[in-house]
Motif scaffolding. Structure first.
Motif, PDB file in Angstrom:
ATOM      1  N   TYR A 151      -3.570   2.009  -5.162  1.00 23.24           N
ATOM      2  CA  TYR A 151      -4.385   1.371  -6.201  1.00 23.24           C
ATOM      3  C   TYR A 151      -5.986   1.300  -6.213  1.00 23.24           C
ATOM      4  CZ  TYR A 151       0.434  -0.565  -6.742  1.00 23.24           C
ATOM      5  OH  TYR A 151       1.561  -0.606  -7.184  1.00 23.24           O
ATOM      6  N   VAL A 152      -6.952   1.183  -7.014  1.00 21.98           N
ATOM      7  CA  VAL A 152      -8.424   1.963  -7.867  1.00 21.98           C
ATOM      8  C   VAL A 152      -8.802   0.114  -7.847  1.00 21.98           C
ATOM      9  CG1 VAL A 152      -9.427   3.286  -7.388  1.00 21.98           C
ATOM     10  CG2 VAL A 152      -8.018   4.193  -6.499  1.00 21.98           C
ATOM     11  N   TYR A 153      -9.629   0.387  -7.397  1.00 24.04           N
ATOM     12  CA  TYR A 153      -9.971  -1.433  -7.924  1.00 24.04           C
ATOM     13  C   TYR A 153     -11.734  -0.929  -7.550  1.00 24.04           C
ATOM     14  CZ  TYR A 153      -5.746  -3.315  -6.719  1.00 24.04           C
ATOM     15  OH  TYR A 153      -4.810  -3.865  -7.032  1.00 24.04           O
ATOM     16  N   THR A 196     -11.351  -5.304 -10.878  1.00 24.23           N
ATOM     17  CA  THR A 196     -10.892  -4.426 -12.360  1.00 24.23           C
ATOM     18  C   THR A 196     -10.008  -3.510 -11.795  1.00 24.23           C
ATOM     19  OG1 THR A 196     -13.297  -4.739 -13.413  1.00 24.23           O
ATOM     20  CG2 THR A 196     -11.473  -2.730 -13.987  1.00 24.23           C
ATOM     21  N   LEU A 197      -8.761  -2.677 -12.341  1.00 22.93           N
ATOM     22  CA  LEU A 197      -7.961  -2.245 -11.787  1.00 22.93           C
ATOM     23  C   LEU A 197      -8.393  -1.291 -12.616  1.00 22.93           C
ATOM     24  CD1 LEU A 197      -5.561  -0.769 -10.621  1.00 22.93           C
ATOM     25  CD2 LEU A 197      -4.102  -1.234 -11.983  1.00 22.93           C
ATOM     26  N   VAL A 235      -6.600   0.612  -2.135  1.00 21.18           N
ATOM     27  CA  VAL A 235      -5.477   0.384  -1.487  1.00 21.18           C
ATOM     28  C   VAL A 235      -3.861   1.453  -1.238  1.00 21.18           C
ATOM     29  CG1 VAL A 235      -3.177  -0.769  -1.384  1.00 21.18           C
ATOM     30  CG2 VAL A 235      -5.608  -2.093  -2.440  1.00 21.18           C
ATOM     31  N   THR A 236      -3.955   1.940  -0.330  1.00 18.91           N
ATOM     32  CA  THR A 236      -2.719   2.896  -0.080  1.00 18.91           C
ATOM     33  C   THR A 236      -0.956   2.042   0.789  1.00 18.91           C
ATOM     34  OG1 THR A 236      -4.474   4.725  -0.467  1.00 18.91           O
ATOM     35  CG2 THR A 236      -2.839   5.070   0.783  1.00 18.91           C
ATOM     36  N   HIS A 237      -0.329   3.224   0.237  1.00 20.09           N
ATOM     37  CA  HIS A 237       0.347   2.190   0.611  1.00 20.09           C
ATOM     38  C   HIS A 237       1.406   4.154   1.453  1.00 20.09           C
ATOM     39  CE1 HIS A 237       5.447   2.142   0.776  1.00 20.09           C
ATOM     40  NE2 HIS A 237       4.908   0.634   1.023  1.00 20.09           N
ATOM     41  N   PHE A 246       0.933  -1.438   3.630  1.00 21.43           N
ATOM     42  CA  PHE A 246      -0.220  -1.063   2.924  1.00 21.43           C
ATOM     43  C   PHE A 246      -1.909  -1.174   3.864  1.00 21.43           C
ATOM     44  CE2 PHE A 246       3.061  -2.400  -0.609  1.00 21.43           C
ATOM     45  CZ  PHE A 246       3.089  -1.992  -1.106  1.00 21.43           C
ATOM     46  N   TYR A 247      -2.565   0.398   3.526  1.00 22.40           N
ATOM     47  CA  TYR A 247      -3.645   0.092   3.816  1.00 22.40           C
ATOM     48  C   TYR A 247      -5.213   0.126   3.156  1.00 22.40           C
ATOM     49  CZ  TYR A 247      -0.830   2.372   7.131  1.00 22.40           C
ATOM     50  OH  TYR A 247       0.323   3.066   8.182  1.00 22.40           O
TER      51      TYR A 247
END
Length: 327
Positions: free
Chosen positions: A36-38, A28-29, A51-53, A102-103
């Motif tokens: 981007y956090v899920y 779920t976003l 998820v981090t750019h 992406f990390y």
């Protein structure tokens, strides 16, 4: 999220990160403003995958965050646990088409539930807990010595270079330079690694204590910023219009009294914190205005966002803070 990053990010990247942490495919976003956090699952247990750019944070910065959060957690702070991937890594990486990276990292989901500013729980007891946990983090961090990674000092943050994002707003640029000058003239006292974003969207409440998450904005800055930011966002959410300043001021005095009572259970207050509050409320206007211009393309700004940005711009240009404390 910036459009350039959105174009690089696709479902196969997320799918691979889920596999590397042995997570279920369902997700779920929760947010996509800076990362981007899920919410994700493994064997009926919830976790938070972020998820981090690389345009936002370097690998070294993320390691610095995770090391600090782990130190806080081991020393009694109410913060998430950081988990390793199946390969034993804190951070998993994937290279994008343009060779950027992406990390991903995985956290526990903290106890409690979210509290909105209009909820019945948004009262003195919560404010005191908010201050107490903030003070606890400051107290524990006084013993922290980083061994890996790094976090930036405030002046290295691109959000203080507002001219990058509003080059055609000379008065905003000038006011930001004035604030930077004021900060540089402050003594390096009550200064250190802080969360720098402890608003009520970044903690859960279990009815007694708050549990803080999202340390992505952590940096070396003055402790008083962690007092100003809770006040700033509480006033922003409760008083979205610039109408009744007197009512806002009454709330602010009530809030800060309870918050600081909790804070002082754990930590002596920063020197001259009351006098510095106005400056750090203005700081948040500047960095938030830069972030909104950076992250949200003009065509994606709705009426609410545009009104909010106009209010912030007006305060910056007029050298006024969002609220006045009368204690």
């Amino acid at each position: 999220m910036e459009q350039a990053v959105e174009l690089l990010y696709h479902k196969d990247i997320l799918k691979e990160f889920l596999a590397r942490y042995h997570l279920d495919s369902e997700h779920t976003l929760l947010g996509d403003f800076e990362n981007y956090v899920y919410e994700v699952m493994r064997e009926d247990q919830s976790f938070i995958l972020r998820v981090t750019h690389s345009s936002h944070r370097s690998e070294e910065e993320i390691i610095g965050e995770l090391e600090w959060v782990t130190f806080l957690q081991h020393n009694g702070a109410n913060v998430p646990t950081v988990y390793f991937s199946s390969k034993g890594n804190w951070i998993e990486k994937q290279v994008a088409e343009d060779n950027s990276v992406f990390y991903a990292c995985l956290f526990s989901k903290v106890k409690g539930k979210s509290v909105r500013s209009r909820d019945e729980l948004f009262q003195d007891k919560l404010f005191a807990s908010w201050g107490r946990e903030t003070g606890k983090i400051h107290r524990i961090t006084n013993r922290y010595l980083p061994t890996n990674g790094m976090r930036k000092h405030w002046h290295e943050d691109d959000l203080f270079r507002v001219e990058l994002y509003v080059p055609d707003e000379p008065l905003v640029i000038e006011r930001t330079k004035e604030i930077r000058t004021q900060l540089k003239e402050l003594p390096q006292e009550d200064y250190g690694l802080i969360h720098n974003d402890v608003h009520n969207g970044n903690f859960f409440y279990d009815g007694k204590e708050i549990h803080i998450f999202d340390f992505d904005d952590a940096c070396y800055f003055w402790h008083v910023s962690d007092i100003a930011i809770p006040l700033y966002y509480s006033c922003t959410s409760l008083f979205p219009n610039e109408g009744d300043q007197e009512e806002k001021s009454r709330f602010a005095n009530k809030f800060i009294t309870s918050f600081m009572e909790g804070y002082m259970d754990e930590m002596s207050p920063p020197k001259d914190w009351m006098e510095l509050l106005s400056l750090f409320l203005k700081v948040r206007d500047v960095t938030l205005y830069a972030a909104l211009n950076k992250k949200i393309a003009p065509e994606n700004r709705n009426v609410k966002i545009l009104r909010w940005m106009d209010q912030i711009k007006h305060r910056i240009e007029q050298c006024i803070s969002i609220v006045t404390i009368n204690q």
